[in-house]
Design an enzyme around this catalytic site. Structure first.
Site, PDB file in Angstrom:
ATOM      1  N   CYS A  27     -21.932 -12.468 -42.752  1.00  0.00           N
ATOM      2  CA  CYS A  27     -22.361 -12.103 -41.398  1.00  0.00           C
ATOM      3  C   CYS A  27     -22.707 -13.367 -40.597  1.00  0.00           C
ATOM      4  O   CYS A  27     -21.826 -14.170 -40.322  1.00  0.00           O
ATOM      5  CB  CYS A  27     -23.517 -11.112 -41.471  1.00  0.00           C
ATOM      6  SG  CYS A  27     -23.808 -10.263 -39.894  1.00  0.00           S
ATOM      7  N   HIS A  67     -20.603  -6.954 -44.317  1.00  0.00           N
ATOM      8  CA  HIS A  67     -21.555  -6.892 -45.436  1.00  0.00           C
ATOM      9  C   HIS A  67     -20.882  -6.187 -46.611  1.00  0.00           C
ATOM     10  O   HIS A  67     -20.741  -4.966 -46.594  1.00  0.00           O
ATOM     11  CB  HIS A  67     -22.808  -6.118 -45.033  1.00  0.00           C
ATOM     12  CG  HIS A  67     -23.772  -6.910 -44.216  1.00  0.00           C
ATOM     13  ND1 HIS A  67     -24.731  -7.718 -44.773  1.00  0.00           N
ATOM     14  CD2 HIS A  67     -23.920  -7.037 -42.883  1.00  0.00           C
ATOM     15  CE1 HIS A  67     -25.434  -8.305 -43.814  1.00  0.00           C
ATOM     16  NE2 HIS A  67     -24.955  -7.909 -42.651  1.00  0.00           N
ATOM     17  N   GLU A  92     -22.145  -5.618 -49.392  1.00  0.00           N
ATOM     18  CA  GLU A  92     -23.174  -5.015 -50.246  1.00  0.00           C
ATOM     19  C   GLU A  92     -24.074  -4.034 -49.517  1.00  0.00           C
ATOM     20  O   GLU A  92     -25.073  -3.590 -50.049  1.00  0.00           O
ATOM     21  CB  GLU A  92     -24.047  -6.139 -50.812  1.00  0.00           C
ATOM     22  CG  GLU A  92     -25.170  -6.680 -49.937  1.00  0.00           C
ATOM     23  CD  GLU A  92     -24.913  -6.900 -48.464  1.00  0.00           C
ATOM     24  OE1 GLU A  92     -25.828  -6.611 -47.679  1.00  0.00           O
ATOM     25  OE2 GLU A  92     -23.825  -7.331 -48.047  1.00  0.00           O
TER      26      GLU A  92
END
Length: 976
Positions: free
Chosen positions: A220, A304, A306
């Site tokens: 990010c 992202h 995760e």
């Protein structure tokens, strides 16, 4: 995912707007509960970072076994303001042209002017969210990862420490010394990367240190900072990418993955140095989503992999990073770019594109197999014709659109049996066959033709899902073995071939059990047995429909949830729609009230089941569309897989119309070997079909029964289908959609009316086709939610929503026509009350209420079903009305011709009237006129996206038709 999003430091100094119709439904879990790593289990940081929250509707009643407090209570405790009752769709349309500054003012505005708004992006937000002193996690880890905290989330730490590494978390401006760590991780964070020049210089110094090369991974904001460190430019996006369903393509393998994102800045890929390459690209807006060095272990991604509040399809990037760290620590080298490519690559098994394809229809209408397969077959024919493939259709049903002139190249009105199909194959010599567009009839016929080697004899290729995969999902014994092989569970069951075997199996599993015939449609020959006598009776019935009987452990009372899944030959895999049954397990999905998206699952539940769905579908090798159904324990995360339908089903038509995603059309394209990312979303016209639709509305499906037309027929509903049709309604909240649907099923019903049936606890325990009205009567008589939950096992969240409606009935009944205020009338309309329903409560007339409503200027707004929750401009013609809004989604030029559909299928009015409506729409358009269709039956071809210029999924009633007429001002109306 609202809990994770609100505690994400990336949302610091932002007012967060959530469009999903599920805000607060599952409450807030225990803040003090930690995981095995000592991290808060359900939160991304120690506090709420968002400055405020804006939603359309906040759920005041949280219903989930993990819930400890409501969302409102949690926000209040953290002193964070929230606003509800906002038209979030209209707000999104405003924001997509450029995010704006704003503030939430509590209480009455003072006479003094407010101070000017300040832009938080002008501050160094990273310095405000970063820790001040280093902190160590998992000190005994074998590898040492230095993580730069630019606004890092707890789940990033979790993803690293669970791979047995020590994480040293340091402040954003920490001086980096490669001697002190084995790998460097750069976290997410808020704000403009231009304010982080200090950390950019620190990263640049590390990259240039050729003597001490250590792997680097950024996420990010970390991606933007690494890009800036190598000399790339970043730019401010007008809207940004924020959501949990953004498709990103890995450029080497061309595979596309769903990702979660929250960023307003992007990297200019044209400014990349020569020894760096693009790693991922956004499939929608074509912005950069990742970079990687040609030879050194440096890479980053914009998304992202995760995210707690989103898909984790690419969490494997953490494995790659940690493995690279280990390799470099061992004084070896690796090319991370090649490792990622090798991990993500998939070798498809492609067949030569067929020139002529045989499509098996579903034959005569039957319970469980009706007009929805006319819709799917018609979509399939259209998709194949677009690809210049000749189509041959076998279907003896003359009342279908797919057998009409101008669709398939050739139509055979013959029985769908192996003998007749073989004759057609012999005469036509097709090179491919589609078995999954004609329901169970076509599937069973195809399996027989495969077993008798007819396809092999005439060199006919089964397109899409391999025939063995179909057999594997239909044969319950093989299915269970396949599921266990990948570590998932089906309910304890046994496949038997005789009554004695059934009794022995039930004795071993334990009563109560469910018995059902294999290879059958609509739960034919199924039921629950509490003892040997009941099972013996059921088994005799079931063996008249099939030579195999399945004995399952009874999971009556559990939640039933299903996902519609799409997968292509290149292993791109997505879930298009998830749905939840209002009724608990034990009632066939076709008999149950179904809501989309699911309303009582937590974020963890949703993604747990989604991940399993992708895993199962990949394991079975399905190509095209399929449906997976789950039983979920309402008091834990325990679940079982009930079944997988490796074909288009009744749910597929509902999911297509509910989301605006044409499942059958896409499935037909995929059967030809076309990759999912290359298919355009036919609704938006600009985004890819490889994405998971966003719903900013609530859809309710209710079945229709015509049991009153038969003598001595039991009105009880259960595991075997009896319904003859279904309706689909759309609203901005559950109550609005639910009451609309009840009126659609029966035009003589006003809504959730407590006066239609009397209270009968037996009907609440053992449901009938009238249970909803018995439930309304019970609430009216003062039954508590807890008592009704005990009797019905319907989730308390739904029961609270039902009680809201009855409570408002009580409120309206206390006032007369002359004392109804504008606020009362508007509230009634917002929770789905019709004019006639209000009139009944206040002892007035429908026309008087309508006149009063018009005086108060309480009129509905037109909203679009655009698959993207208004984040992208859409050309969609799927529309609905709502009183929970303050702006129309489109303009009304007039001069349309309005056509009224036939509504729900019932005995005496079925698919033949859909055929009439389609013919009418086509001819009106041939005459040069634009058309408006009003229909609420999701199983019809007339509600297909390309049948009319505007399609309203709305009631066909005086009130609603007049509302649409007044809005659209059409040229004329066709009623016949």
């Amino acid at each position: 995912g609202y809990v994770a999003s609100l505690t994400d430091p990336s949302y610091h100094a932002q007012i967060l707007t959530l469009t999903y119709p599920l805000i607060g439904n599952y409450g807030v879990p225990n803040e003090k509960e930690n995981d095995e790593y000592g991290l808060p289990r359900w939160f991304e940081s120690s506090r709420i970072w968002a400055a405020g929250l804006i939603v359309g509707e906040i759920s005041t009643h949280a219903s989930h076994w993990r819930s400890r407090e409501s969302l409102s209570e949690w926000l209040k405790r953290h002193n964070v303001p929230g606003v509800h009752g906002i038209d979030t769709r209209a707000l999104t349309c405003r924001l997509r042209s450029g995010v704006t500054l704003g503030r939430i003012v509590q209480g009455a505005l003072s006479s003094q002017p407010l101070p000017p708004l300040s832009d938080p992006n002008e501050r160094n937000l990273v310095s405000e969210v970063s820790i001040k002193e280093p902190k160590i996690f998992n000190p005994n880890g074998k590898l040492k990862i230095l993580a730069i905290d630019c606004g890092l989330k707890y789940n990033l730490i979790r993803c690293l420490v669970k791979r047995n590494v020590q994480v040293v978390l340091v402040p954003w401006n920490h001086k980096l010394n490669p001697e002190e760590y084995d790998g460097l991780f750069i976290s997410n964070g808020p704000g403009d990367p231009q304010h982080c020049k200090e950390v950019v210089e620190n990263i640049r110094a590390v990259i240039k240190n050729e003597k001490k090369i250590k792997p680097i991974f950024g996420i990010c904001l970390g991606h933007q900072l690494l890009s800036a460190a190598i000399g790339c430019k970043t730019f401010k996006m007008s809207y940004g990418n924020r959501g949990h369903n953004l498709p990103c393509t890995h450029l080497e393998t061309r595979r596309c993955f769903m990702t979660s994102q929250n960023h307003g800045y992007a990297v200019d890929a044209d400014s990349l140095p020569d020894d760096w390459k693009e790693l991922f690209k956004n499939e929608n807006d074509r912005t950069n989503e990742g970079i990687i060095h040609d030879s050194l272990p440096f890479f980053s991604v914009q998304f992202h992999p995760e995210h707690t509040a989103g898909p984790t399809d690419l969490e494997c990037l953490f494995d790659i990073f940690v493995n690279a760290v280990k390799i470099y620590k061992d004084k070896k080298q690796c090319v991370v770019k090649d490792i990622i490519t090798n991990m993500l690559k998939f070798e498809p098994k492609l067949q030569e594109k067929p020139k002529k394809v045989l499509i098996l229809g579903s034959g005569g209408l039957s319970i469980g197999q009706a007009g929805e397969f006319d819709y799917s077959g018609s979509q399939g024919v259209k998709a194949l014709q677009e690809e210049k493939v000749q189509t041959v259709l076998i279907n003896p049903n003359i009342a279908t659109v797919q057998t009409s002139k101008g669709l398939a190249d050739k139509v055979y009105f013959l029985p769908i049996t192996p003998e007749y199909v073989e004759q057609v194959i012999k005469a036509e010599r097709p090179t491919g066959v589609l078995l999954t567009f004609g329901g169970q009839t076509a599937l069973n016929c195809g399996v027989e033709l495969q077993k008798s080697r007819v396809f092999e004899k005439y060199n006919v290729t089964v397109l899409g899902t391999p025939i063995q995969s179909i057999i594997n999902t239909e044969d319950r014994k093989i299915f269970a073995e396949k599921i266990y092989a990948i570590g998932e569970k089906v309910a304890p069951s046994a496949a038997v071939c005789s009554v004695d075997q059934a009794l022995a199996a039930a004795s071993q599993i334990g009563y109560p059990v469910m018995a059902r015939a294999a290879f059958s449609l609509g739960g034919l020959g199924s039921g629950f047995a509490n003892n040997e006598d009941e099972l013996r009776t059921l088994a005799h019935q079931a063996f008249s429909h099939s030579d195999q009987l399945i004995i399952d452990k009874s999971l009556k009372g559990w939640k039933e949830v299903e996902y519609e899944v799409v997968r292509d030959a290149y292993d791109n895999c997505i879930t298009v729609c998830n749905m939840e049954n209002v009724d608990p397990l034990g009632i066939h999905t076709g008999e149950s009230i179904v809501v989309a998206p699911s309303q009582t699952l937590s974020n963890k539940d949703y993604y747990m089941l989604r991940q399993t769905a992708l895993k199962v579908i990949r394991h079975f090798g399905i190509v095209g569309e399929c449906n997976i159904q789950y039983a979920l324990n309402p008091h834990s995360e325990e679940f079982y897989i009930i079944e997988v339908n490796a074909r288009l089903s009744r749910s597929s038509a509902l999911a297509s119309k509910a989301t605006g995603y044409p499942l059958a059309y896409v499935a037909a394209k995929l059967s030809l070997g076309i990759p999912l990312p290359e298919i355009k979303n036919s609704v938006t016209g600009v985004t890819t079909a490889c994405f998971e639709p966003s719903l900013d509305y609530c859809v309710v499906k209710i079945p229709r029964w015509d049991l009153a037309k038969f003598n001595r027929v039991s009105t009880k509903i259960g595991s075997s289908m009896k319904s003859v049709g279904e309706v689909m309604s759309i609203g901005r909240n559950f109550e609005e959609a639910f009451q609309k649907a009840l009126r659609m099923v029966d035009e003589n019903v006003n809504g959730f009316d407590p006066y239609i049936e009397n209270v009968n606890e037996n009907e609440l325990r053992e449901p009938t086709d009238k249970r909803m009205f018995v439930l309304a009567a019970a609430l009216k008589q003062g039954y508590t939610v807890e008592r009704i939950n005990e009797l019905t096992n319907i989730d308390r969240w739904f029961l609270e929503k039902f009680r809201n409606i009855i409570n408002y009935y009580n409120c309206l009944e206390t006032v007369g026509h002359g004392t109804v205020t504008s606020e009362m009338l508007k509230k009634a309309k917002q929770i789905g009350f019709s004019d006639k329903q209000i009139a009944s409560a206040i002892k007035s007339t429908e026309l008087a209420v309508r006149k009063l409503r018009e005086e108060f200027r309480i009129t509905p707004f037109v909203k679009q079903i655009d698959t993207v929750a208004a984040e992208w401009p859409a050309t969609t013609n799927y529309l609905y009305l709502t009183y929970n809004g303050n702006a129309h989604d489109l303009e009304f030029p007039g001069e349309f011709v309005m056509v009224l559909g036939s509504g729900v299928y019932r005995i005496g009015s079925s698919v033949e009237f859909d055929w009439c409506a389609v013919g009418c729409l086509r001819e009106v358009r041939n005459q040069g006129r634009k058309t408006i269709m009003i229909n609420y039956n999701p199983e019809t071809v007339s509600t297909d996206y390309d049948m009319s210029d505007r399609l309203y999924f709305e009631e066909i009633s005086f009130e609603v038709v007049m509302d649409i007429y007044n809005i659209e001002k059409p040229y004329g109306v066709i009623l016949s």
